[in-house]
Design a protein around this motif. Structure first.
Motif, PDB file in Angstrom:
ATOM      1  N   TYR A  50      -2.183  -5.719  -5.821  1.00 42.28           N
ATOM      2  CA  TYR A  50      -1.731  -4.474  -5.215  1.00 42.28           C
ATOM      3  C   TYR A  50      -1.913  -3.269  -6.127  1.00 42.28           C
ATOM      4  CZ  TYR A  50      -0.357  -6.612  -0.921  1.00 42.28           C
ATOM      5  OH  TYR A  50      -0.414  -7.238   0.288  1.00 42.28           O
ATOM      6  N   LYS A  92       0.823  -1.196   0.000  1.00 46.76           N
ATOM      7  CA  LYS A  92       0.000   0.000   0.000  1.00 46.76           C
ATOM      8  C   LYS A  92       0.866   1.259   0.000  1.00 46.76           C
ATOM      9  CE  LYS A  92      -3.620  -2.353   2.660  1.00 46.76           C
ATOM     10  NZ  LYS A  92      -4.403  -2.362   3.921  1.00 46.76           N
ATOM     11  N   GLN A 129      -6.442   3.809  -3.478  1.00 49.74           N
ATOM     12  CA  GLN A 129      -5.851   4.867  -2.662  1.00 49.74           C
ATOM     13  C   GLN A 129      -5.724   6.172  -3.447  1.00 49.74           C
ATOM     14  OE1 GLN A 129      -2.369   2.369  -1.328  1.00 49.74           O
ATOM     15  NE2 GLN A 129      -3.002   3.084   0.684  1.00 49.74           N
TER      16      GLN A 129
END
Length: 885
Positions: free
Chosen positions: A127, A53, A134
């Motif tokens: 990911y 992240k 995000q």
């Protein structure tokens, strides 16, 4: 068209931000405008690694880029912000191997190369999806239709072309060399992938007998296990102590190997005994000595840093266990003189943390000197890359001037496999963009390229290069601005510059904006091991993306680190809430007022003239600082204008017109309120996109989104220095009276007498014309505005530029305290006068400074002298008053 007004009484970021990002994407607002008449402006995102992240540093980095691209979009540029991600060879492979080990108890070798790479692609997709989520939470305006990945076929083609071209120019070569080796990940590392830290260690002082002589050479080493690979002992050629031994032989303990005693200037004759052991296969300096003296190279370790067959009886031991065993044997055989404990700098792998092993290995290298020279020379041309802050150019040049050849091969499976093949029978090497035709007779090099090799091509490979006719490459390259942290100037920025110059004959970007690191509140670096890392998504959950963005971009200057704190996050949220409440006030007072009703012409009162003039000044400050990437300063200008000028003063003053004015005055006040709020929202939109879009949709406006609204520009008709000067006097009067009330413990609800003594008739006329504001804000029982300004001695007073203020407070004055206060006031103005006189007495300043600056300083001196005179008079009056008591 405006939204139906349904604003919460308090700013609720979750509700404000919900759904907006998807709407922006669906409407295509993030795509380039396609306007061929518009000037293009492009940024490529520093591609985050698909290892996990994003952290707060990423959030800061992308927010800065989003501010730039949103502002340029509003200013009419044809903007492209290209997203993408990096395969991050070492880091990603390490994560996938760790998952395999934990979940399935497997190694990559159990799966084989093809299946392991399939597993790694699964990780990448997982990911990459998280990273996009995000990005969406951060509100960054990327053109996802152009998203790239460093292992895309187009980018892979660019990598192969660059490798082959550099090989043909003899700028890539394959050779045996001492490299940094990560024994945990079992791969080579470049110099800048090694981090040094102080570790506990020791100097082991050893004895090496001289063959045929009754002498023993004493030397010291921190790594006694490497003596198994010693092939010489060296002394300085001018060291008189050992001249007679040069050319003779010494005996290496334990292995009983006879090695030459050589003379080499590498040896520091002032350090220790002036004798060093030479292990060409395990030390970079020894490797160079070995080349000069044609010494054999004996590698005594495997790729996992265990001892190999060359280590004899120590074979199979770890290097640490081997050290213990050898030290024990040296001691028992009489070769160990002493052990001197010490702390020394030890290299660790940036990726795995393992102690790096200098290891002899056959690797692929880039010959750096010619490429570095081109990059250095380019900085002296009009096509230079401009660094912000400029000091980082020196960091770049220093590194380029001292750069070593770059080891680019990595012993991994995840990455760009090196486009080199070896003939199975002849050993011939073939390097090409395509595999050999008779592929069955060739074996491809198993290594992959350093991740930075592909990311060095990022600004142009993402634009379609090597197809130089690609539309994006022709229109958007070179890019305009790169935003990145100072920690990867060596890794990435420098490599993009020299690769771009080599293959496109152009710089990759005009500007490099360097930001610092996000640190914990105590100043320490955030890290998993310290447990002080903060997930930006958690911050957004609590405060909203806009508050996080505002904090990150207005809390520091370029190149400086930022300390995260929840107190600062509270302040950021409070500022946005202040804007929210101001907007609610405006909207509640508009009634049926529409965009067509906005009228800024005709007679305006001083507050209205002032706020428009201050808006001009703010726009000028914000644009000027944004062009220099000084977003902290731009943010301060916006903050003070919104909080102080618009909310605390103009909105309060507008209530007079809204409540008691004529219909024309009410409409004029609404026009100014709406217009200035609209301009504020546009100024703030690049910083805080969600809340500004939300509010803008409520207020009267034209267009579908604030994102495509014109960015504010200075309007000459709003320039009004006199309104600013007069309003400053009015504000200072009100502030001074409030301060006197506080000192005298007289609340606003309690009327007071107020005497204002203006400096001249013009100021007196202005204050009388606008006394309604003084009355509303200070609640005087009796207000006197008089050039003579007579008053009793028992007063609290204040000095402002343009007037003196007196508040009679019979029986409440502490003469001693007031004298002390006035004495401080006199000291203050005396110091100001002294400073201004000193400056004007400086011939260099008067001769070299622009005339307007010198004139301003003379005006300041006149004001300071006038205020000093006022303070001295008030002090004398108070002293007389005290004597009479």
């Amino acid at each position: 068209m405006t939204k139906e007004i349904n604003m919460e009484t308090k700013y609720q970021p979750t509700e404000v931000e919900e759904g907006k990002y998807n709407e922006w994407i669906e409407e295509g607002y993030f795509r380039p405008s396609g306007d061929q008449e518009a000037e293009p402006y492009s940024i490529v995102i520093p591609p985050p690694n698909v290892t996990g992240k994003l952290h707060l540093g990423h959030a800061w980095d992308v927010t800065l880029q989003d501010i730039i691209i949103r502002q340029k979009r509003m200013q009419g540029y044809d903007t492209l912000w290209l997203p993408g991600m990096d395969h991050a060879g070492i880091a990603t492979q390490g994560r996938v191997e760790e998952r395999l080990r934990q979940e399935d108890n497997l190694t990559r070798y159990d799966l084989g190369r093809e299946k392991f790479i399939d597993k790694t692609w699964e990780w990448k997709e997982e990911y990459a999806s998280i990273i996009r989520e995000q990005w969406a939470k951060m509100g960054i305006s990327l053109d996802y239709e152009r998203e790239r990945f460093t292992l895309d076929e187009g980018l892979s083609q660019a990598v192969r072309k660059v490798f082959v071209e550099l090989y043909k120019k003899d700028l890539i070569y394959r050779g045996e060399y001492i490299i940094n080796w990560d024994p945990k990940l079992r791969t080579a590392l470049s110099d800048i992938e090694v981090e040094y830290s102080d570790d506990n260690g020791a100097f082991y002082h050893l004895r090496y007998p001289v063959i045929g002589e009754d002498e023993v050479l004493e030397l010291a080493t921190t790594r006694p296990e490497t003596l198994l690979g010693d092939t010489a002992v060296a002394v300085h050629p001018e060291d008189e102590r050992y001249q007679h031994l040069i050319g003779k032989k010494a005996l290496v303990p334990i292995v009983n190997r006879e090695v030459p005693i050589v003379a080499d200037t590498y040896v520091d004759q002032e350090f220790g005994t002036g004798v060093v052991k030479i292990t060409p296969a395990h030390d970079p300096n020894d490797f160079e000595v070995g080349n000069r003296h044609d010494l054999p190279r004996i590698n005594v370790m495997n790729d996992d840093a265990t001892m190999n067959a060359e280590a004899g009886k120590y074979e199979g031991l770890t290097r640490e266990d081997c050290r213990k065993a050898i030290v024990k044997d040296l001691e028992s055989d009489g070769y160990l003189k002493e052990i001197e404990e010490m702390v020394h700098s030890v290299g660790h792998s940036e990726r795995s943390g393992a102690v790096v092993e200098p290891r002899l290995s056959t690797q692929w290298f880039v010959r750096m000197q010619p490429l570095a020279e081109t990059a250095i020379n380019n900085q002296s041309t009009d096509e230079r890359v401009d660094f912000y802050p400029q000091r980082f150019e020196k960091t770049f040049l220093d590194w380029m001037n001292n750069v070593h050849d770059w080891v680019i091969s990595r012993q991994l499976w995840w990455g760009h496999q090196i486009p080199a093949w070896y003939h199975k029978d002849t050993g011939e090497v073939y390097v090409g963009e395509e595999e050999p035709e008779d592929i069955e007779n060739w074996t491809q090099d198993e290594d992959v390229l350093d991740t930075w090799f592909s990311s060095a091509l990022w600004p142009f490979s993402t634009m379609g290069w090597p197809d130089e006719d690609a539309e994006d490459f022709k229109r958007y390259f070179p890019t305009n601005t790169l935003v990145t942290g100072y920690d990867i100037i060596f890794f990435w920025v420098s490599r993009m510059i020299f690769q771009s110059l080599e293959f496109t004959d152009q710089r990759p970007f005009e500007n490099v904006l360097i930001h610092g690191l996000i640190r914990a509140e105590d100043g320490r670096k955030m890290s998993k091991s310290l447990g002080n890392g903060i997930d930006p998504m958690d911050v957004i959950e609590e405060y909203g993306s806009d508050a996080l963005r505002w904090f990150l971009t207005t809390g520091s200057a370029p190149g400086q680190d930022v300390r995260f704190s929840y107190e600062k996050m509270d302040a950021a949220w409070n500022f946005i809430n202040k804007l929210w409440n101001a907007s609610r006030f405006v909207l509640m007072n508009l009634d049926d007022f529409s965009y067509e009703d906005i009228d800024l012409t005709g007679d305006l009162n001083v507050a209205e003239k002032w706020i428009l003039a201050r808006l001009n000044e703010t726009i000028d400050t914000v644009v000027e600082n944004s062009e220099k990437f000084e977003f902290g300063e731009a943010g301060k200008a916006i903050y003070h204008f919104v909080w102080n000028d618009y909310c605390d003063w103009f909105i309060e003053m507008s209530k007079e017109s809204l409540q008691r004015g004529t219909e024309e005055e009410k409409n004029k006040s609404k026009s100014i309120l709406v217009y200035v709020l609209d301009q504020i929202l546009r100024l703030m939109h690049p910083f805080t996109p969600f809340v500004t879009e939300e509010i803008w949709q409520y207020i009267p406006h034209e267009g579908n989104t604030i994102m495509l609204a014109d960015y504010p520009e200075i309007k000459s008709e709003f320039n009004d220095p006199e309104a600013i000067q007069h309003m400053n006097i009015l504000i200072n009067v009100i502030r001074s009276v409030r301060a006197i009330r506080t000192e005298a413990k007289r609340p606003l609800s309690q009327p007071i007498q107020l005497i204002i003594k203006p400096d001249n008739e013009s100021i007196a006329h202005f204050l009388k014309e606008n006394k309604v504001y003084i009355e509303n804000f200070t609640n005087p029982e009796e207000l006197t505005i008089d050039l003579k300004g007579s008053h009793d001695a028992e007063v609290k007073s204040a000095i402002i530029s343009g007037a003196e203020i007196y508040v009679p407070l019979s029986g409440l004055i502490d003469a001693d305290e007031e004298i002390k206060r006035l004495e401080k006031e006199v000291d203050k103005w005396e110091n100001e006068v002294k400073r201004a006189k000193g400056k004007l007495a400086n011939d260099k300043f008067v001769s070299n400074a622009p005339q307007e600056i010198v004139d301003q300083e003379r005006e300041k001196l006149a004001h300071h002298e006038e205020n000093l005179k006022k303070a001295q008079n008030q002090l004398e009056q108070m002293k007389v008053y005290k004597e009479e008591q």
